[in-house]
Design an enzyme around this catalytic site. Structure first.
Site, PDB file in Angstrom:
ATOM      1  N   GLU A 181       4.752   3.619   6.133  1.00 19.88           N
ATOM      2  CA  GLU A 181       3.669   3.053   5.464  1.00 19.88           C
ATOM      3  C   GLU A 181       2.379   3.946   4.932  1.00 19.88           C
ATOM      4  OE1 GLU A 181       2.588   0.369   7.451  1.00 19.88           O
ATOM      5  OE2 GLU A 181       3.465  -0.634   8.832  1.00 19.88           O
ATOM      6  N   ASP A 182       1.381   2.933   4.456  1.00 20.74           N
ATOM      7  CA  ASP A 182      -0.111   3.962   4.116  1.00 20.74           C
ATOM      8  C   ASP A 182      -0.710   4.352   5.085  1.00 20.74           C
ATOM      9  OD1 ASP A 182      -0.372   1.029   4.380  1.00 20.74           O
ATOM     10  OD2 ASP A 182      -1.248   0.316   2.903  1.00 20.74           O
ATOM     11  N   PHE A 216     -12.737   1.950   7.254  1.00 24.28           N
ATOM     12  CA  PHE A 216     -12.877   1.049   6.053  1.00 24.28           C
ATOM     13  C   PHE A 216     -12.331   2.675   4.573  1.00 24.28           C
ATOM     14  CE2 PHE A 216     -11.517  -1.364   2.172  1.00 24.28           C
ATOM     15  CZ  PHE A 216     -10.592  -2.199   2.128  1.00 24.28           C
ATOM     16  N   VAL A 217     -11.004   2.429   4.482  1.00 27.65           N
ATOM     17  CA  VAL A 217     -10.978   3.314   3.498  1.00 27.65           C
ATOM     18  C   VAL A 217      -9.930   2.785   1.318  1.00 27.65           C
ATOM     19  CG1 VAL A 217     -10.434   5.174   4.728  1.00 27.65           C
ATOM     20  CG2 VAL A 217      -8.415   4.222   4.469  1.00 27.65           C
ATOM     21  N   ASP A 241      -6.270  -0.239  -0.637  1.00 25.67           N
ATOM     22  CA  ASP A 241      -7.018  -1.250  -1.417  1.00 25.67           C
ATOM     23  C   ASP A 241      -8.415  -2.134  -0.948  1.00 25.67           C
ATOM     24  OD1 ASP A 241      -4.907  -3.422  -0.208  1.00 25.67           O
ATOM     25  OD2 ASP A 241      -6.083  -5.105  -1.291  1.00 25.67           O
ATOM     26  N   LYS A 259      -5.162   5.880  12.182  1.00 23.25           N
ATOM     27  CA  LYS A 259      -6.413   5.698  13.137  1.00 23.25           C
ATOM     28  C   LYS A 259      -6.311   6.053  13.885  1.00 23.25           C
ATOM     29  CE  LYS A 259      -9.028   2.688   9.366  1.00 23.25           C
ATOM     30  NZ  LYS A 259      -9.309   1.483   8.594  1.00 23.25           N
ATOM     31  N   ARG A 315      -6.524   0.953  -5.331  1.00 20.59           N
ATOM     32  CA  ARG A 315      -4.964   0.719  -5.000  1.00 20.59           C
ATOM     33  C   ARG A 315      -4.554   2.505  -5.845  1.00 20.59           C
ATOM     34  NH1 ARG A 315      -2.103  -1.962  -1.822  1.00 20.59           N
ATOM     35  NH2 ARG A 315      -2.833  -4.612  -2.597  1.00 20.59           N
ATOM     36  N   ASP A 341      -3.254   1.011  11.152  1.00 22.92           N
ATOM     37  CA  ASP A 341      -4.926   1.145  11.626  1.00 22.92           C
ATOM     38  C   ASP A 341      -4.261   0.397  13.148  1.00 22.92           C
ATOM     39  OD1 ASP A 341      -7.226   0.182  12.088  1.00 22.92           O
ATOM     40  OD2 ASP A 341      -7.827  -1.046  10.159  1.00 22.92           O
ATOM     41  N   GLY A 384       0.910  -1.068   0.037  1.00 17.71           N
ATOM     42  CA  GLY A 384       0.147  -0.172   0.079  1.00 17.71           C
ATOM     43  C   GLY A 384       1.129   1.401   0.029  1.00 17.71           C
TER      44      GLY A 384
END
Ligand code: IMP
Length: 179
Positions: free
Chosen positions: A102-103, A156-157, A163, A135, A169, A106, A48
């Site tokens: 990192e993307d 959720f994004v 993705d 998050k 993506r 969470d 990601g």
């Protein structure tokens, strides 16, 4: 901006492409001022992070190198699965100033896993974390998340490298799942 459908779900824009680029510029500015003359080794956690990593490192001024690692892929829209082996780490991190890219952070499970592997195998001079999205309500770990593009709610994004079952993506905005 238009809502979109992807597979069986609907998504709406929560952060536009222009806002994302401004957020990344702020992160790059902070890294540039924090590191100044220190050489940086960026380690981007695939899949990601590829878009964020590309946009971030092109704004970095100190001498730097960029490397990529991979962990288990994320399935569906619920986080916290089992993370498999960290693969592709070929750099010697000893004595280096490492920034993990990192993307999204969470639960922090992935970050914790990557950090534990790095710390058990190497003695880097420092390790910081840069993430496009964070998050905070979902975060379960204590590792400081040093550079955050955007804090988002616990939804959720997709988009910008993130993705849904492998799709989305490529989207140029960040979208959140619509009820
Ligand atoms: P964590 O281990 O729970 O922090 O999750 C980290 C990984 O889960 C990220 O690198 C993503 O691949 C994936 N992930 C977590 N939340 C989302 C999301 O909202 N959309 C897409 N992928 C996500």
């Amino acid at each position: 901006m238009k809502d979109i459908s992807l597979l069986d779900k609907h998504f709406r824009v929560i952060i536009s492409c222009a806002q994302i680029k401004t957020g990344i510029e702020h992160v790059a500015d902070r890294i540039n001022s924090d590191y100044r003359d220190r050489e940086i080794l960026f380690i981007a956690v695939l899949n990601g992070s590829f878009m964020f990593a590309a946009e971030l490192v092109r704004r970095i001024k100190p001498l730097c190198r960029v490397s990529f690692v991979k962990v288990a892929t994320y399935q569906g829209d619920v986080s916290g699965g089992v993370v498999k082996e960290l693969i592709g780490l070929k750099e010697d991190l000893n004595g280096k100033h490492v920034i993990l890219v990192e993307d999204i952070v969470d639960t922090g499970f992935t970050l914790d896993h990557v950090m534990a592997q790095i710390k058990s195998n190497y003695r880097p001079s420092s390790v910081a974390v840069a993430t496009l999205l964070f998050k905070p309500q979902s975060y379960r770990k204590s590792i400081p998340v040093d550079y955050v593009g955007f804090e988002i709610p616990n939804d959720f994004v997709i988009g910008w490298g993130l993705d849904y079952n492998g799709y989305g993506r490529n989207l140029e905005n960040i979208y959140s799942i619509a009820e």
